[in-house]
Design a protein around this motif. Structure first.
Motif, short mmCIF file in Angstrom:
data_model
loop_
_atom_site.label_atom_id
_atom_site.label_comp_id
_atom_site.label_asym_id
_atom_site.label_seq_id
_atom_site.Cartn_x
_atom_site.Cartn_y
_atom_site.Cartn_z
N TYR A 297 -4.78 -8.90 -24.43
CA TYR A 297 -4.55 -10.00 -23.49
C TYR A 297 -4.64 -9.51 -22.05
O TYR A 297 -5.27 -10.14 -21.19
CB TYR A 297 -3.17 -10.63 -23.72
N LEU A 298 -3.98 -8.39 -21.78
CA LEU A 298 -3.98 -7.85 -20.42
C LEU A 298 -5.38 -7.43 -19.98
O LEU A 298 -5.81 -7.74 -18.87
CB LEU A 298 -3.03 -6.65 -20.33
N CYS A 299 -6.08 -6.74 -20.87
CA CYS A 299 -7.41 -6.24 -20.51
C CYS A 299 -8.39 -7.38 -20.31
O CYS A 299 -8.98 -7.52 -19.22
CB CYS A 299 -7.91 -5.29 -21.60
N TYR A 300 -8.58 -8.19 -21.32
CA TYR A 300 -9.58 -9.25 -21.23
C TYR A 300 -9.22 -10.28 -20.18
O TYR A 300 -10.09 -10.86 -19.52
CB TYR A 300 -9.78 -9.91 -22.60
N GLY A 301 -7.91 -10.51 -20.01
CA GLY A 301 -7.49 -11.44 -18.97
C GLY A 301 -7.81 -10.93 -17.58
O GLY A 301 -8.30 -11.67 -16.73
N SER A 302 -7.59 -9.62 -17.37
CA SER A 302 -7.84 -9.05 -16.05
C SER A 302 -9.32 -9.07 -15.70
O SER A 302 -9.68 -9.19 -14.52
CB SER A 302 -7.31 -7.62 -15.99
N LEU A 303 -10.19 -8.95 -16.70
CA LEU A 303 -11.62 -8.94 -16.42
C LEU A 303 -12.09 -10.26 -15.81
O LEU A 303 -13.08 -10.30 -15.08
CB LEU A 303 -12.41 -8.68 -17.71
N VAL A 304 -11.35 -11.33 -16.09
CA VAL A 304 -11.69 -12.65 -15.55
C VAL A 304 -10.82 -13.00 -14.35
O VAL A 304 -11.31 -13.47 -13.32
CB VAL A 304 -11.53 -13.74 -16.64
N VAL A 305 -9.51 -12.73 -14.48
CA VAL A 305 -8.57 -13.13 -13.44
C VAL A 305 -8.77 -12.36 -12.14
O VAL A 305 -8.79 -12.96 -11.05
CB VAL A 305 -7.12 -12.95 -13.94
N HIS B 104 -10.26 0.13 -22.84
CA HIS B 104 -9.48 -0.98 -22.30
C HIS B 104 -8.91 -0.62 -20.93
O HIS B 104 -8.99 -1.40 -19.97
CB HIS B 104 -8.32 -1.33 -23.24
N THR B 105 -8.35 0.57 -20.83
CA THR B 105 -7.75 1.02 -19.58
C THR B 105 -8.82 1.17 -18.50
O THR B 105 -8.62 0.77 -17.34
CB THR B 105 -7.02 2.35 -19.78
N ALA B 106 -9.95 1.75 -18.86
CA ALA B 106 -11.03 1.97 -17.89
C ALA B 106 -11.56 0.66 -17.34
O ALA B 106 -11.74 0.51 -16.13
CB ALA B 106 -12.16 2.77 -18.55
N HIS B 107 -11.83 -0.30 -18.22
CA HIS B 107 -12.40 -1.56 -17.77
C HIS B 107 -11.39 -2.37 -16.95
O HIS B 107 -11.75 -3.05 -15.99
CB HIS B 107 -12.90 -2.37 -18.96
N THR B 108 -10.12 -2.31 -17.36
CA THR B 108 -9.09 -3.01 -16.59
C THR B 108 -8.96 -2.42 -15.19
O THR B 108 -8.89 -3.15 -14.19
CB THR B 108 -7.73 -2.94 -17.31
N ALA B 109 -8.92 -1.09 -15.10
CA ALA B 109 -8.82 -0.43 -13.80
C ALA B 109 -10.03 -0.76 -12.93
O ALA B 109 -9.91 -0.95 -11.72
CB ALA B 109 -8.69 1.08 -13.98
N THR B 110 -11.20 -0.84 -13.55
CA THR B 110 -12.40 -1.20 -12.79
C THR B 110 -12.24 -2.58 -12.18
O THR B 110 -12.53 -2.79 -10.99
CB THR B 110 -13.64 -1.19 -13.71
N ALA B 111 -11.78 -3.54 -12.97
CA ALA B 111 -11.64 -4.91 -12.50
C ALA B 111 -10.60 -5.02 -11.39
O ALA B 111 -10.85 -5.64 -10.34
CB ALA B 111 -11.25 -5.83 -13.66
N THR B 112 -9.43 -4.42 -11.58
CA THR B 112 -8.35 -4.59 -10.60
C THR B 112 -8.62 -3.81 -9.31
O THR B 112 -8.38 -4.32 -8.21
CB THR B 112 -7.00 -4.16 -11.19
#
Length: 277
Positions: free
Chosen positions: A95-103, A173-181
Motif C-alpha cells: 500500500y505504501l509503495c504503490y500509493g506513493s508512486l501515484v500520490v 519497493h524501498t528503492a521505487h518509493t524513495a525515487t518517487a518521494t
C-alpha cells in the motif's frame, strides 16, 4: 497507521501549495528535449525488460535447499531479520509503495507553478523511475540472495521454492518509493527554493521509504542491507535525474569528441568533458 507516512507527505505538499500569483507563467528550472529524453527513456525501458527476462530465468530453490539454510550463515548485520514472515506487513508495504508512486508526483500538481509545467515534470518522473527500475531489474536478474523468510518455518513452502525467493538483493519497493518521494521533494525545491514548507517536504520524503523498508523487513522480504541499498539508490535517482536537467547547470560545461595518436603510435578516441570552475 500504515498510510501515516504517505499522509504526512500529502499534508506537507498541500501546505506548500497555497495561493500563488498566476498572472505570469514562471519559467521552468528544467531543460528537456523530446529528441534526447525520449530515446533515453526508451533505452532505460529496454534495459528494464532485459532485467525482467533475466529474473524469470533464475533457478528456484528446492525444499532440500531450504532445509540446508542456516541463520548463522547470514551476516550479523542482517541476522535479526532472518526468519521473519508477515503477510500483513507485506500488504502494508505494498500500500505504501504503490500509493506513493501515484500520490507523491500527483501532489506536485497542487502547486500552480509546477502544474503549469506538469507535462515536463511527468516526463522527468517517468525517466527517473525507469532509471531506478533498470538498475533494480538488472541487479536482481544477476544476483541471487535468499529472502529472509526462507530461513524460517512460517512461510509456505511454495513461496520458498519460487524464483522470487532468490530476489532479496536489493529492495525494489524501498528503492521505487524513495525515487518517487525524493523526486517530488527535489522538484518542489527547484520550483520553490525559498518555501518555508521545505523541511516538512524533505522530512516526509525521507520517512515514507523508511516506513516501507521497515515493513519489508517485518514481512521477511528483505534484509536491512537490501533496504539500505534500495533507499540510497532510490533517493539518489530521485535527486540526480532532475538535477541533470537543471537549466544553467551546463554553463561552463562542454563535451566534445576527440581522437588522436599517442606517443606509442596507437590511435585513440573518445569524449572530452570540460567544466569551467
Amino acid at each position: 497507521m500504515k498510510l501515516l507516512a504517505t499522509l504526512t507527505l500529502s499534508g506537507s505538499l498541500l501546505l506548500a501549495a497555497g495561493p500563488q500569483a498566476t498572472a505570469q507563467k514562471a519559467p521552468s528550472p528544467y531543460q528537456t528535449r523530446f529528441g534526447v529524453d525520449a530515446p533515453i527513456s526508451l533505452g532505460l525501458g529496454a534495459v528494464s525488460g532485459v532485467g525482467l527476462y533475466l529474473i524469470q530465468q533464475k533457478t528456484s530453490l528446492t525444499e532440500a535447499d531450504i532445509a540446508k539454510l542456516n541463520k548463522n550463515d547470514v551476516p550479523k548485520f542482517d541476522r535479526f531479520v532472518a526468519g521473519n514472515y508477515s503477510e500483513s506487513a507485506q500488504t502494508a508495504s505494498d500500500y505504501l509503495c504503490y500509493g506513493s508512486l501515484v500520490v507523491a508526483p500527483g501532489l506536485l500538481a497542487l502547486n500552480s507553478d509546477i502544474r503549469a509545467r506538469y507535462g515536463q515534470v511527468a516526463g522527468l518522473y517517468l525517466q527517473t523511475m525507469l532509471a531506478t527500475d533498470a538498475i533494480f531489474t538488472m541487479t536482481v536478474g544477476n544476483v541471487s540472495r535468499y529472502r529472509p523468510f526462507t530461513y524460517g518455518s512460517d512461510a509456505p513452502i511454495s513461496k520458498g521454492t519460487s524464483v522470487i525467493a532468490t530476489n532479496s538483493f536489493f529492495a525494489g519497493h524501498t528503492a521505487h518509493t524513495a525515487t518517487a518521494t525524493f523526486f517530488a521533494a527535489k522538484v518542489f525545491h527547484d520550483f520553490n527554493p525559498d518555501s518555508p514548507a521545505e523541511p516538512f517536504v524533505w522530512g516526509a520524503a525521507a520517512v515514507v521509504p523508511a516506513a516501507v523498508a521497515y515493513y519489508r523487513m517485518e514481512a521477511g522480504k528483505h534484509f536491512l542491507s537490501d533496504n539500505i541499498v534500495g533507499y540510497a539508490l532510490g533517493a539518489t535517482m530521485g535527486i540526480v535525474v532532475p538535477q541533470l536537467h537543471k537549466t544553467g547547470r551546463r554553463a561552463g560545461l562542454s563535451i566534445v569528441p576527440m581522437q588522436g595518436v599517442n606517443v606509442n603510435g596507437f590511435s585513440y578516441g573518445g569524449l572530452l568533458l570540460t567544466k569551467q570552475l
